[in-house]
Design a protein around this motif. Structure first.
Motif, PDB file in Angstrom:
ATOM      1  N   GLN A  92       5.307 -67.428  40.975  1.00 58.71           N
ATOM      2  CA  GLN A  92       6.208 -68.412  40.379  1.00 58.71           C
ATOM      3  C   GLN A  92       5.419 -69.681  40.076  1.00 58.71           C
ATOM      4  O   GLN A  92       4.743 -70.237  40.937  1.00 58.71           O
ATOM      5  N   LYS A 141       6.311 -64.754  44.998  1.00 58.11           N
ATOM      6  CA  LYS A 141       7.725 -64.402  45.093  1.00 58.11           C
ATOM      7  C   LYS A 141       7.832 -62.889  44.914  1.00 58.11           C
ATOM      8  O   LYS A 141       8.112 -62.387  43.823  1.00 58.11           O
ATOM      9  N   ASN A 175       8.538 -66.953  36.509  1.00 57.32           N
ATOM     10  CA  ASN A 175       8.082 -65.800  37.276  1.00 57.32           C
ATOM     11  C   ASN A 175       7.181 -64.905  36.430  1.00 57.32           C
ATOM     12  O   ASN A 175       7.577 -64.421  35.376  1.00 57.32           O
TER      13      ASN A 175
END
Length: 380
Positions: A145, A140, A212
């Motif tokens: 992620q 990402k 994340n």
């Protein structure tokens, strides 16, 4: 001018063991709680940074030092030893590849006693085969992620960061090993540890929902995870686990020895005067010293890069796990009703000793690996 004296890690951990760990061992087990007092002492003495290179403010220890330290801790409290081992394994992973400023910052914080780590490898779906995870990382932008669930995360929500093993974003890459701060959005711990032994290790589940992680938190290159499992994590964890179990065996043996030499009959003779008890003492002593000698020798081989090191590392856990069960059972027999009750810590040592054999890599998996290795058959 007299030069200042710096205690060795062995001297430091013996002090912590005598002053903090031993007095609280029964309480940690009874209350099933994380050994916070011991970890404060590890922080204050610098022992949290045992495996942090001196360049980053740590003690600069190696796997031989780790074995020595956890063996001493395990002699008094298995829960504390296992919690410390998992922190040390996480530290060792970062120390092996401190290639980014982010990873170097973790090492400095560990050395300052600011961060406690752990490993998050196990998953319900793969069991003891932690090297084939189901959890996957997805790119990402500048982040990976993570989505999935890890089980048996020792230290649990007491840890500040964890090392997670995941499938890389591309199937061709293999596995990734990443550092995850436990206060990151999407990280959630749940459950309580209800095991019969190691009752203070806070081994619980961790859910990762759209977590994340900066790419700078990948340890090594993307796809290096499998190589790091067997060349970094496995030696540290297997040797450390062997040290913990040898410490448990020594603790049970010394408890039994103290009991039989001080338990007197009305005639003035002690239990130790009985030949059958002497036989048990001889066997326990041999099992403890055999395991300890083998484990420390395996650690030396690992540190020196001996070509046979990994074979000896795997054998060390087999020997330590087999011997700790033999010793704790004999200690129970020697101490009789006193050992079966909580009057002596023998029953705690016996319960704690059961974990090593079923903890990945289990003794069955290790026997397969050792058998393949000596027969010249590839592990995978």
């Amino acid at each position: 001018m007299t030069a200042s004296y710096n205690p060795t890690p062995i001297e430091l951990v013996k002090q912590v063991a005598n002053e903090v760990i031993a007095p609280l061992a029964a309480t940690i087990d009874q209350e099933k709680r994380f050994p916070k007092e011991a970890f404060r002492a590890f922080r204050d003495t610098g022992l949290l940074g045992l495996l942090v290179p001196k360049t980053y403010g740590g003690l600069g220890g190696n796997l031989g030092d780790l074995v020595s330290v956890v063996e001493i801790i395990g002699e008094y409290c298995g829960s504390t030893a296992m919690c410390y081992l998992m922190h040390s394994c996480a530290t060792f992973v970062i120390s092996s590849h401190p290639t980014t400023e982010a990873l170097q910052s973790y090492l400095r914080e560990i050395a300052r006693g600011k961060k406690i780590g752990t490993l998050a490898f196990s998953e319900t779906g793969t069991g003891a085969h932690f090297y084939i995870p189901e959890i996957k990382a997805t790119h990402k932008g500048d982040y990976l992620q993570l989505n999935g669930r890890k089980s048996f995360v020792t230290n649990g929500d007491e840890a500040d960061f964890l090392i997670a093993i995941t499938n890389a974003s591309s199937q061709e890459l293999g596995l990734d090993m990443v550092v995850v701060d436990t206060d990151t959005i999407g990280v959630h711990f749940e459950g309580t540890w209800e095991g019969i032994g190691l009752r203070g290790n806070n081994s619980i589940s961790c859910e990762l929902n759209d977590v994340n992680i900066p790419l700078s938190n990948i340890v090594g290159e993307e796809g290096d995870g499998m190589d790091m499992i067997f060349n970094v994590v496995a030696p540290a964890f297997i040797l450390g686990s062997s040290g913990v179990n040898t410490g448990l065996a020594r603790g049970a043996y010394r408890t039994a020895l103290d009991h039989v030499t001080n338990r007197k009959y009305t005639t003035g003779k002690s239990l130790a005067d009985i030949p059958a008890i002497q036989y048990y003492l001889a066997e326990m002593c041999c099992y403890v010293e055999a395991a300890s000698t083998f484990v420390h020798d395996a650690a030396k081989k690992a540190v020196s890069g001996d070509s046979t090191a990994m074979l000896h590392v795997m054998q060390s856990k087999l020997l330590a796990c087999e011997n700790v069960n033999l010793v704790t059972n004999k200690a129970m027999q020697v101490c009789g009703g006193n050992g079966y009750s909580k009057e002596l810590p023998v029953e705690r040592y016996l319960r704690d000793a059961k974990a090593g054999s079923v903890m990945a890599p289990t003794v069955e998996i290790l026997k397969e690996w050792v058998g393949k290795t000596v027969a010249g058959i590839p592990l995978f």
